[in-house]
Design a protein around this motif. Structure first.
Motif, PDB file in Angstrom:
ATOM      1  N   LYS A  86     -19.505 -11.661   6.043  1.00 56.22           N
ATOM      2  CA  LYS A  86     -20.129 -10.411   6.477  1.00 56.22           C
ATOM      3  C   LYS A  86     -20.802 -10.571   7.833  1.00 56.22           C
ATOM      4  CE  LYS A  86     -20.901  -8.479   1.853  1.00 56.22           C
ATOM      5  NZ  LYS A  86     -21.914  -8.005   0.876  1.00 56.22           N
ATOM      6  N   ALA A  87     -21.545 -11.657   7.976  1.00 52.13           N
ATOM      7  CA  ALA A  87     -22.235 -11.875   9.251  1.00 52.13           C
ATOM      8  C   ALA A  87     -21.256 -12.235  10.359  1.00 52.13           C
ATOM      9  CB  ALA A  87     -23.277 -12.976   9.095  1.00 52.13           C
ATOM     10  N   VAL A  88     -20.257 -13.099  10.044  1.00 51.42           N
ATOM     11  CA  VAL A  88     -19.314 -13.561  11.066  1.00 51.42           C
ATOM     12  C   VAL A  88     -18.399 -12.428  11.513  1.00 51.42           C
ATOM     13  CG1 VAL A  88     -17.399 -15.122  11.541  1.00 51.42           C
ATOM     14  CG2 VAL A  88     -19.388 -15.960  10.291  1.00 51.42           C
ATOM     15  N   PHE A  89     -17.714 -11.792  10.561  1.00 53.80           N
ATOM     16  CA  PHE A  89     -16.715 -10.777  10.907  1.00 53.80           C
ATOM     17  C   PHE A  89     -17.307  -9.377  11.008  1.00 53.80           C
ATOM     18  CE2 PHE A  89     -14.368 -14.243   8.862  1.00 53.80           C
ATOM     19  CZ  PHE A  89     -13.478 -14.535   9.876  1.00 53.80           C
ATOM     20  N   GLY A  90     -18.568  -9.215  10.640  1.00 55.34           N
ATOM     21  CA  GLY A  90     -19.245  -7.939  10.821  1.00 55.34           C
ATOM     22  C   GLY A  90     -20.006  -7.923  12.125  1.00 55.34           C
ATOM     23  N   ALA A  91     -21.127  -8.646  12.157  1.00 52.94           N
ATOM     24  CA  ALA A  91     -21.956  -8.693  13.360  1.00 52.94           C
ATOM     25  C   ALA A  91     -21.231  -9.369  14.520  1.00 52.94           C
ATOM     26  CB  ALA A  91     -23.267  -9.421  13.050  1.00 52.94           C
ATOM     27  N   GLY A  92     -20.530 -10.476  14.234  1.00 56.92           N
ATOM     28  CA  GLY A  92     -19.847 -11.212  15.297  1.00 56.92           C
ATOM     29  C   GLY A  92     -18.765 -10.392  15.971  1.00 56.92           C
ATOM     30  N   MET A  93     -17.902  -9.767  15.169  1.00 54.08           N
ATOM     31  CA  MET A  93     -16.821  -8.965  15.741  1.00 54.08           C
ATOM     32  C   MET A  93     -17.377  -7.761  16.507  1.00 54.08           C
ATOM     33  SD  MET A  93     -13.593  -7.126  13.826  1.00 54.08           S
ATOM     34  CE  MET A  93     -12.962  -8.679  13.190  1.00 54.08           C
ATOM     35  N   ALA A  94     -18.396  -7.102  15.940  1.00 53.36           N
ATOM     36  CA  ALA A  94     -18.985  -5.943  16.607  1.00 53.36           C
ATOM     37  C   ALA A  94     -19.555  -6.332  17.970  1.00 53.36           C
ATOM     38  CB  ALA A  94     -20.078  -5.341  15.725  1.00 53.36           C
ATOM     39  N   GLN A  95     -20.235  -7.477  18.025  1.00 56.46           N
ATOM     40  CA  GLN A  95     -20.835  -7.899  19.294  1.00 56.46           C
ATOM     41  C   GLN A  95     -19.767  -8.175  20.352  1.00 56.46           C
ATOM     42  OE1 GLN A  95     -20.830 -11.311  20.702  1.00 56.46           O
ATOM     43  NE2 GLN A  95     -21.859 -10.447  22.495  1.00 56.46           N
ATOM     44  N   VAL A  96     -18.723  -8.917  19.985  1.00 54.77           N
ATOM     45  CA  VAL A  96     -17.689  -9.279  20.958  1.00 54.77           C
ATOM     46  C   VAL A  96     -16.928  -8.040  21.428  1.00 54.77           C
ATOM     47  CG1 VAL A  96     -15.517 -10.522  21.275  1.00 54.77           C
ATOM     48  CG2 VAL A  96     -17.432 -11.643  20.123  1.00 54.77           C
ATOM     49  N   VAL A  97     -16.530  -7.170  20.496  1.00 54.31           N
ATOM     50  CA  VAL A  97     -15.737  -5.993  20.861  1.00 54.31           C
ATOM     51  C   VAL A  97     -16.555  -5.024  21.714  1.00 54.31           C
ATOM     52  CG1 VAL A  97     -14.552  -3.956  19.951  1.00 54.31           C
ATOM     53  CG2 VAL A  97     -14.202  -6.176  18.866  1.00 54.31           C
ATOM     54  N   LEU A  98     -17.765  -4.687  21.259  1.00 57.60           N
ATOM     55  CA  LEU A  98     -18.589  -3.724  21.995  1.00 57.60           C
ATOM     56  C   LEU A  98     -18.965  -4.251  23.379  1.00 57.60           C
ATOM     57  CD1 LEU A  98     -20.989  -2.448  19.180  1.00 57.60           C
ATOM     58  CD2 LEU A  98     -19.148  -1.174  20.294  1.00 57.60           C
ATOM     59  N   THR A  99     -19.407  -5.510  23.426  1.00 58.67           N
ATOM     60  CA  THR A  99     -19.801  -6.084  24.715  1.00 58.67           C
ATOM     61  C   THR A  99     -18.599  -6.199  25.644  1.00 58.67           C
ATOM     62  OG1 THR A  99     -21.479  -7.386  23.549  1.00 58.67           O
ATOM     63  CG2 THR A  99     -21.025  -7.988  25.825  1.00 58.67           C
ATOM     64  N   GLY A 100     -17.454  -6.632  25.101  1.00 66.49           N
ATOM     65  CA  GLY A 100     -16.238  -6.755  25.911  1.00 66.49           C
ATOM     66  C   GLY A 100     -15.794  -5.424  26.486  1.00 66.49           C
ATOM     67  N   VAL A 101     -15.839  -4.370  25.664  1.00 67.55           N
ATOM     68  CA  VAL A 101     -15.437  -3.036  26.128  1.00 67.55           C
ATOM     69  C   VAL A 101     -16.378  -2.529  27.218  1.00 67.55           C
ATOM     70  CG1 VAL A 101     -15.268  -0.605  25.444  1.00 67.55           C
ATOM     71  CG2 VAL A 101     -14.257  -2.381  24.005  1.00 67.55           C
ATOM     72  N   ILE A 102     -17.678  -2.690  27.012  1.00 65.51           N
ATOM     73  CA  ILE A 102     -18.661  -2.181  27.979  1.00 65.51           C
ATOM     74  C   ILE A 102     -18.554  -2.918  29.316  1.00 65.51           C
ATOM     75  CG2 ILE A 102     -21.127  -2.025  28.491  1.00 65.51           C
ATOM     76  CD1 ILE A 102     -21.552  -1.521  25.467  1.00 65.51           C
ATOM     77  N   ILE A 103     -18.545  -4.249  29.272  1.00 64.73           N
ATOM     78  CA  ILE A 103     -18.466  -5.023  30.522  1.00 64.73           C
ATOM     79  C   ILE A 103     -17.126  -4.801  31.204  1.00 64.73           C
ATOM     80  CG2 ILE A 103     -18.468  -7.341  31.513  1.00 64.73           C
ATOM     81  CD1 ILE A 103     -20.458  -8.188  29.400  1.00 64.73           C
ATOM     82  N   GLY A 104     -16.037  -4.758  30.399  1.00 70.83           N
ATOM     83  CA  GLY A 104     -14.717  -4.508  30.974  1.00 70.83           C
ATOM     84  C   GLY A 104     -14.640  -3.139  31.633  1.00 70.83           C
ATOM     85  N   ALA A 105     -15.227  -2.122  30.998  1.00 73.10           N
ATOM     86  CA  ALA A 105     -15.220  -0.766  31.565  1.00 73.10           C
ATOM     87  C   ALA A 105     -16.006  -0.715  32.871  1.00 73.10           C
ATOM     88  CB  ALA A 105     -15.794   0.221  30.556  1.00 73.10           C
ATOM     89  N   VAL A 106     -17.157  -1.409  32.913  1.00 72.92           N
ATOM     90  CA  VAL A 106     -17.962  -1.447  34.137  1.00 72.92           C
ATOM     91  C   VAL A 106     -17.179  -2.139  35.259  1.00 72.92           C
ATOM     92  CG1 VAL A 106     -20.033  -2.441  35.185  1.00 72.92           C
ATOM     93  CG2 VAL A 106     -20.179  -1.335  32.952  1.00 72.92           C
ATOM     94  N   ALA A 107     -16.506  -3.243  34.930  1.00 72.64           N
ATOM     95  CA  ALA A 107     -15.716  -3.954  35.940  1.00 72.64           C
ATOM     96  C   ALA A 107     -14.563  -3.097  36.457  1.00 72.64           C
ATOM     97  CB  ALA A 107     -15.175  -5.258  35.339  1.00 72.64           C
ATOM     98  N   TRP A 108     -13.956  -2.338  35.562  1.00 72.69           N
ATOM     99  CA  TRP A 108     -12.791  -1.522  35.928  1.00 72.69           C
ATOM    100  C   TRP A 108     -13.195  -0.280  36.721  1.00 72.69           C
ATOM    101  CZ3 TRP A 108      -9.742   2.116  32.249  1.00 72.69           C
ATOM    102  CH2 TRP A 108      -8.539   2.518  32.850  1.00 72.69           C
ATOM    103  N   GLN A 109     -14.198   0.450  36.203  1.00 72.12           N
ATOM    104  CA  GLN A 109     -14.557   1.732  36.799  1.00 72.12           C
ATOM    105  C   GLN A 109     -15.549   1.591  37.957  1.00 72.12           C
ATOM    106  OE1 GLN A 109     -13.188   4.680  36.071  1.00 72.12           O
ATOM    107  NE2 GLN A 109     -11.829   3.709  34.587  1.00 72.12           N
ATOM    108  N   VAL A 110     -16.558   0.726  37.791  1.00 68.26           N
ATOM    109  CA  VAL A 110     -17.619   0.624  38.803  1.00 68.26           C
ATOM    110  C   VAL A 110     -17.231  -0.330  39.926  1.00 68.26           C
ATOM    111  CG1 VAL A 110     -20.047   0.029  39.209  1.00 68.26           C
ATOM    112  CG2 VAL A 110     -19.369   1.164  37.074  1.00 68.26           C
ATOM    113  N   PHE A 111     -16.658  -1.488  39.562  1.00 69.05           N
ATOM    114  CA  PHE A 111     -16.328  -2.491  40.573  1.00 69.05           C
ATOM    115  C   PHE A 111     -14.854  -2.480  40.966  1.00 69.05           C
ATOM    116  CE2 PHE A 111     -20.210  -4.055  38.569  1.00 69.05           C
ATOM    117  CZ  PHE A 111     -20.982  -4.367  39.686  1.00 69.05           C
ATOM    118  N   ALA A 112     -14.090  -1.519  40.428  1.00 66.85           N
ATOM    119  CA  ALA A 112     -12.685  -1.294  40.823  1.00 66.85           C
ATOM    120  C   ALA A 112     -11.818  -2.543  40.671  1.00 66.85           C
ATOM    121  CB  ALA A 112     -12.648  -0.791  42.268  1.00 66.85           C
ATOM    122  N   GLN A 113     -12.012  -3.284  39.598  1.00 64.73           N
ATOM    123  CA  GLN A 113     -11.162  -4.434  39.310  1.00 64.73           C
ATOM    124  C   GLN A 113      -9.893  -3.961  38.586  1.00 64.73           C
ATOM    125  OE1 GLN A 113     -11.629  -7.670  40.254  1.00 64.73           O
ATOM    126  NE2 GLN A 113     -13.401  -6.903  41.405  1.00 64.73           N
TER     127      GLN A 113
END
Length: 602
Positions: A86-113
């Protein structure tokens, strides 16, 4: 000879940098990873230039990552993952996916990568440092705290997530995009993985069994290295990442009876080679960017921390179930970048997904984020200290009435020592009251002993002592775990109720002196059990029981006399040392006399 001298010079420089810088970083509570990175920066071309070409050691240093992933595979037994699912695949997966999407979106849209670069950048920066985070938690003794356990689970999922991310980079780079599906290459990959699986199941265990029977440590070490490096080499031949092959080999041996032996054999090599990897990363870091682009570097570092922390706060609170300051503690520990980002970004640069300038900025950003983490922890500790919070106590314990008439004994602390005292008094029908501030301890003691007179209450509060009728008691037993709490309770009882005799649990000789000065009779918590262990050891070594008992009694009497003598001079360290030296010589004389008497009588 010149080449040999150059190789030896490189080795000496690497080892000297590690030996000098890493202990200093650990002493400053910055962590070993940051120490290795700093050592690399110092000896790299951007500073002293002792090592002019960082790429010259890259192949050797990458073995550290290979061994790290093998160890991670060993630790990921299916049984362990199932317990923490529950902790590994719940909290762990949520953290990686959400953080990855947010940082990736900022890099793509804001920094034009580019999109592919943004995907790798987002997922790579979503990962935190396992070595750095766990070390910080261990140094602060917070690994078993709620946020420490959740941090471990999230880091565990991040380690798992790093494997497909590493395998995904060659696909994202599009190196083979125009060649279509290579059937031979596909067969080679499937065949290599099948060979590793079959070998891991049916060949490795018999091989380890044969090697173990030889009893030769060096052969066992060579076998462990052969398994890891051989599997990585086989996977590289098949066109798969070496790291992925090592992880697969570790995973196959996770349930093996030789898992702990393998881990102990690989660990020293992993630590040294992984340190070499971090040094090589530090060597490749372009420190001149701090001078030429300071606002960019610091800005990216703050953006990374500010993007990761809110996600970690939400994951900790809503998925991990943390409350109060625990989500913030979790966020601070995991907000920095991690060691796998170095691995992922280095591969991305080699595959053409990252421009060299972007790679240099990211390496420096991750390093600075890790350097800021200990400072943020110290700041958070200071903030929390200013606003202390009371323990959450159920209402049934807050309103618990102490209704025992005229207890002869009051026990403060129902831990390892206090519960034994309570059980003996109850067996003798001696009325007593026990106090503790740990709800779990009270519930456990009551469940084991029926209606035990154990109540929730802080013995440092005078009103609790009055409610426990301490003034009518003959004895007050201070048996709490914390020495300072014990001492303060003894002082309070002695001041409020000077006629009550006090027996107190003592942890060390210095604690004994303080308790005696406070008017208590100290009992050293490990002294008598140590005497019994010594007696059993003497018997096992062939000394007759009568002589063994006499030696133990002699030691006990002598040590109590020495303790009393040292208490009289404990303010003078030189006098205490001199007393200890004289006592050691005197004890040897007494023991020799007892042994001579035993021989004479026999």
């Amino acid at each position: 000879m010149h080449d040999e001298g150059s190789v030896l010079q490189v080795i000496v420089v690497f080892l000297l940098a590690a030996v000098l810088v890493v202990p200093l970083a650990k002493r400053l509570q910055l962590g070993a990873v940051l120490g290795y990175l700093t050592a690399g920066v110092l000896i790299g071309p951007s500073m002293t230039g002792l090592i002019a070409n960082p790429e010259s050691v890259s192949h050797i240093s990458e073995l550290g990552v290979v061994l790290l992933l093998f160890i991670i595979g060993l630790e990921l037994s299916p049984r362990r993952l199932w317990v923490m699912r529950k902790a590994v695949f719940g909290a762990g997966m949520a953290q990686v996916v959400l953080t990855g999407v947010i940082i990736g979106a900022v890099a793509w849209q804001v920094f034009a990568q580019p999109l592919k670069t943004s995907v790798v950048l987002g997922l790579g920066l979503a990962l935190s440092s396992t070595a750095f985070g766990l070390q910080l938690l261990a140094e602060r003794k917070e690994l078993t705290s709620p946020h420490g356990r959740l941090a471990f689970a999230i880091l565990l999922f991040q380690d798992i997530a790093a494997i497909p991310l590493i395998a995904m980079i060659p696909l994202l780079s599009g190196a083979n995009a125009g060649s279509g599906i290579d059937t031979m290459q596909l067969l080679k990959v499937v065949g290599s993985i099948g060979l590793v699986i079959v070998g891991g199941r049916y060949l490795l265990r018999p091989i380890f069994r044969i090697v173990a029977k030889t009893g030769l440590q060096e052969v066992s070490t060579a076998t462990a290295l052969l398994v890891v490096i051989g599997t990585a080499w086989l996977m590289e031949l098949a066109g798969i990442s070496m790291a992925l092959g090592a992880f697969l080999a570790g995973l196959l041996l996770a349930d093996s009876e030789y898992r702990h032996e393998l881990e102990s054999q690989i660990q020293p090599f992993k630590g040294l080679l992984l340190g070499l990897f971090f040094i090589s990363v530090g060597m490749s870091a372009d420190i001149s960017l701090l001078i030429t682009q300071p606002l960019t570097v610091m800005g990216l570092t703050l953006i990374l921390i500010l993007l990761k922390m809110p996600v970690l706060l939400m994951v900790g609170k809503f998925i991990g179930g943390l409350n109060k300051q625990s989500p913030l503690r979790l966020a601070i520990v995991l907000a920095a970048g991690g060691e796998f980002a170095f691995v992922v970004f280095k591969m991305a640069r080699q595959q053409g997904l990252f421009e060299p300038a972007l790679y240099d900025l990211l390496i420096l950003t991750i390093t600075l984020s890790m350097a800021l983490t200990p400072l943020m922890i110290l700041l958070a500790v200071r903030m929390f200290r200013e606003k202390p919070t009371e323990k959450e106590v159920p209402d049934e314990y807050k309103n618990m009435a102490i209704d025992i008439d005229s207890p002869r004994v009051v026990i403060a602390g129902v831990g390892r020592m206090g519960q034994i005292v309570a059980r003996i008094l109850r067996a003798q029908n001696i009325p007593f009251i026990a106090l503790d501030t740990a709800v779990e301890t009270i519930e456990l003691s009551r469940s084991l002993g029926g209606q035990m007179p154990i109540f929730y209450g802080d013995p440092l509060r005078p009103e609790i002592l009055r409610a426990a009728q301490t003034e009518h008691a003959e004895y007050f037993i201070a048996a709490m775990d914390d020495p300072d709490t014990n001492f303060r309770a003894v002082e309070l009882v002695h001041r409020l109720y000077p006629k009550v005799k006090v027996i107190a649990r003592a942890r060390s000789r210095s604690h004994v002196y303080r308790l005696i000065d406070a008017g208590a009779k100290p009992v050293r918590e490990t002294f008598y059990s140590s005497l019994e262990m010594s007696r059993l050891t003497l018997l096992g070594l062939g000394i007759e029981e009568e002589l063994a008992n006499r030696l133990i009694r002699r030691f006990q009497e002598h040590d109590e006399q020495v303790l009393e003598a040292q208490h009289r001079v404990h303010g003078n360290s030189e006098a205490v040392i001199q007393t200890a030296r004289e006592a050691r010589a005197e004890l040897q004389t007494l023991f020799q006399a007892d042994s001579d008497d035993a021989k004479t009588n026999s």
